[in-house]
Motif scaffolding. Structure first.
Motif, short mmCIF file in Angstrom:
data_model
loop_
_atom_site.label_atom_id
_atom_site.label_comp_id
_atom_site.label_asym_id
_atom_site.label_seq_id
_atom_site.Cartn_x
_atom_site.Cartn_y
_atom_site.Cartn_z
N LYS A 6 4.08 0.74 8.27
CA LYS A 6 2.71 0.38 8.67
C LYS A 6 2.29 -0.89 7.94
O LYS A 6 3.06 -1.46 7.18
CB LYS A 6 1.79 1.54 8.32
CG LYS A 6 2.14 2.85 9.01
CD LYS A 6 1.28 3.02 10.26
CE LYS A 6 1.77 4.12 11.19
NZ LYS A 6 1.98 5.41 10.59
N SER A 7 1.08 -1.30 8.16
CA SER A 7 0.59 -2.52 7.52
C SER A 7 0.65 -2.37 6.00
O SER A 7 0.71 -1.27 5.46
CB SER A 7 -0.86 -2.75 7.93
OG SER A 7 -1.69 -1.83 7.28
N GLU A 30 -8.52 -1.39 5.89
CA GLU A 30 -7.53 -1.29 6.94
C GLU A 30 -8.18 -1.20 8.33
O GLU A 30 -7.64 -1.69 9.31
CB GLU A 30 -6.79 0.01 6.62
CG GLU A 30 -5.55 0.33 7.30
CD GLU A 30 -5.20 1.75 6.83
OE1 GLU A 30 -5.16 2.63 7.69
OE2 GLU A 30 -5.02 1.97 5.62
#
Ligand code: ADP
Ligand code: MG
Length: 600
Positions: free
Chosen positions: A149-150, A483
């Motif tokens: 993921k990021s 996020e």
């Protein structure tokens, strides 16, 4: 003897394994440096026992462990790792450099591994202890690397693992940096409470009550939050067994049960619960990541935990829960959770708490509409005020040319006023009938459809501007919000990061209370929603997301202006479904003359 599991799922798993090894090596100082959420670099430096030349190479071999010398040892092992495959697994999917030195050795050793291959060993200078550098995680497994993921998401998972270990060893100094920025610097703490204060905040620490119980099966120690500190998001929930973090939906039910009736539904207090059992009575190898465990006596553990917490909460009368100790008073955010525990109730009024006019088609006997409680969805506690709030609405909304939706399309609208009753109901005439609209449910429906439209069309939501309000949320939640900033912005939140653990809110979506005291609660709700739905926006979650936002927006006991009545009724009948809430509850009732005749 033990099935090899998938050890490395993401950067956080590497951090967990390396930090646990450092703890096992007897370090009293552990520094963790992360670059790009761990995909570029994960570095863990300790001042523990270090390794010999031979061990420094051997430790990357599968099933190399110094912690088991016989099969019986498996039963009594108390250190963190014990399968001897963590380092081997890490060396298989990253470029690893280890620099290590024991006290008794003159020189340090540097070992390079990549894709399980020893790339060379050299003598070098270095302090006592070990320094693991893990670079380019999954560089040779592109499918896995792509799956990461990021950076913010991965780093948040790292923070989670970091906190778990930091809580178990207050005597160790820990630090964590991300891209060169210090996120945590933790001095050795004299007590768990001090460590909690350093990790979170003094307000979190000051809300805690001690628990301590020893039985023949297990010992329970740690803290639970005061009932009034319960929140929807923003709480910290940890179980540890024999010094290791574990997840347990089962035992968290025991905690929730102990608070039953003391906190509103859906809220949870923080808890930090340390359970100690004989090593043979617990199986920590149920899952490869070792976060799920199995107790031999789990129902006894459940009931003892429940009774222990219940006992501690019972000792606290409501009065002394307000005593946070003088100067700390200002640090306690007075949240809506507290107000919800202290609803304004009128003593000695004849109450029927179960009475809800929307649950029956006609009227039950002798109803008292002023003292009915709403028993639905999010508002577990609703303040009730008696009389005096009814008012006449702006009559101008009755516009015969307007369409009010299917039910009333053909009905000749009579000119009438609307009455707002107790901030809860709108009473107005529709044709020959009396229309009674549940305000909260109507707003829920209207906002639900609005958020749904916004989320599905990526539109922009109108915003209510606020004075800049800083809200402490903790490192993990700050990362979570960062996020999702873009999405929150679309929804009408104006949020910016302030330091590692605080956000500044300067706008909330229309419909949310703009009162600055409510901002903290709104933020808690948002965190709660994001925690529940950590994936990106998909069709499947559109409706639940919209519902949660709508619930969050209407959950306060905001007073309702009579002048808003007409707009709400109009908006309601412009909805694709105006009869029921998204959860299927009746929004309005229509009483005909015949219905009323029955009452006389
Ligand atoms: N930071 C460290 N300091 C000293 N020794 C270490 C360190 N990390 C790993 N080791 C050694 O390497 C071995 C293998 O580690 P690991 O693969 O994590 O397996 P396990 O922790 O299950 O034994 C350990 O048993 C220990 O002897
Ligand atoms: Mg290990």
């Amino acid at each position: 003897m033990i099935a090899a599991g998938e050890v490395v799922q993401r950067p956080a798993s590497v951090v967990k394994e390396l930090v646990e090894n450092a703890v096992d090596a007897g370090a009293d100082r552990i520094d963790v440096n992360i670059v790009d959420g761990g995909r570029t670099l994960i570095q863990v430096i300790d001042n523990g026992c270090g390794m010999s030349q031979e061990d420094a190479v051997l430790c990357f071999e599968r099933h190399a462990t110094s912690k088991i010398s016989s099969a019986e040892d498996l039963e009594s092992i108390s250190t963190f790792g014990f399968r001897g495959e963590a380092l081997a697994s890490i060396a298989a999917i990253a470029e690893v450099t280890l620099r290590t030195r024991r006290k008794e050795d003159e020189t340090a050793l540097e070992v390079h591994f990549a894709a399980s291959q020893n790339q060379g060993v050299e003598l070098t200078q270095g302090p006592c202890g070990s320094n693991f550098m893990v670079r380019n995680l999954f560089y040779n497994v592109p499918a896995r690397r792509k799956y990461l993921k990021s950076d913010l998401v991965e780093f948040r998972h790292i923070v989670e693992e970091f906190e778990r270990v930091a809580l178990t060893r207050c005597d160790i100094a820990f630090s964590l940096t991300h891209n060169g920025k210090e996120v945590f610097v933790l001095k050795p703490a004299p007590s768990l409470k001090m460590r909690i204060k350093d990790l979170y905040s003094s307000s979190v620490a000051s809300e805690l009550l001690d628990i301590s119980e020893q039985t023949s099966v297990a010992a329970f120690n740690g803290f639970v939050g005061r009932p009034e500190s319960a929140r929807k998001g923003q709480t910290h929930q940890f179980f540890f067994v024999n010094g290791r973090y574990f997840r347990s939906p089962y035992l968290s039910k025991a905690v929730a049960k102990a608070y039953e009736g003391m906190i509103p539904d859906g809220m949870m207090p923080s808890y930090f619960i340390f359970i100690d059992v004989p090593p043979y009575s617990v199986d920590v190898n149920v899952s490869p990541t070792k976060t799920e465990i199995k107790f031999e006596e789990d129902s006894i553990i459940f009931s003892t935990l429940f009774a222990t917490i219940k006992g501690v909460l019972g000792q606290q009368s409501f009065g002394d829960t307000l005593d946070f100790g003088g100067s700390r008073m200002t640090e306690i955010p007075i949240s809506r959770a507290y107000n919800e525990l202290h609803p304004l109730r009128v003593p000695d009024a004849p109450l029927d708490p179960d009475y809800n006019p929307f649950d029956t088609d006609g009227f039950p006997n002798e109803p008292n509409p002023f003292t009915s409680f709403s028993n639905d969805e999010t508002s577990a506690f609703t303040g009730v005020s008696l009389g005096g709030t009814s008012s006449f609405a702006d009559a101008s909304y009755v516009d015969k040319k307007e369409s009010y939706g299917k039910l009333f399309e053909d009905v000749q609208l009579a000119t009438s006023s609307a009455i707002v009753l107790d901030d809860k109901y709108i009473l107005t005439q529709r044709g020959a009938s009396l229309l009674v609209v549940n305000i909260r449910r109507a707003r829920l429906r209207v906002l639900y459809e609005k958020y749904y439209a916004i989320l599905s069309r990526n539109g922009h939501c109108t915003q209510t501007a606020l004075f800049e309000t800083p809200v402490y949320v903790g490192v993990e939640n700050a990362l979570l919000l960062e996020e999702h900033l873009e999405l929150l912005n679309l929804l009408g939140f104006e949020i910016r990061m302030f330091g590692n653990d605080t956000i500044v809110v300067s706008g909330v979506p229309e419909g949310f209370s703009a009162d600055s005291g409510a901002v903290e609660q709104v933020v808690a709700d948002v965190i709660d929603i994001l925690k529940e739905k950590m994936t990106t926006l998909e069709e499947a979650m559109l409706s639940s997301m919209s519902l949660r936002f709508a619930q969050s927006a209407v959950s306060g006991g905001q007073s309702f202006q009579a002048s808003e009545a007409s707009r709400l009724v109009n908006d309601l009948f412009a909805c694709s479904d105006s009869e029921i809430t998204p959860q299927g509850k009746k929004i309005y009732v229509c009483l005909t003359t015949a219905d009323l005749d029955k009452r006389f």
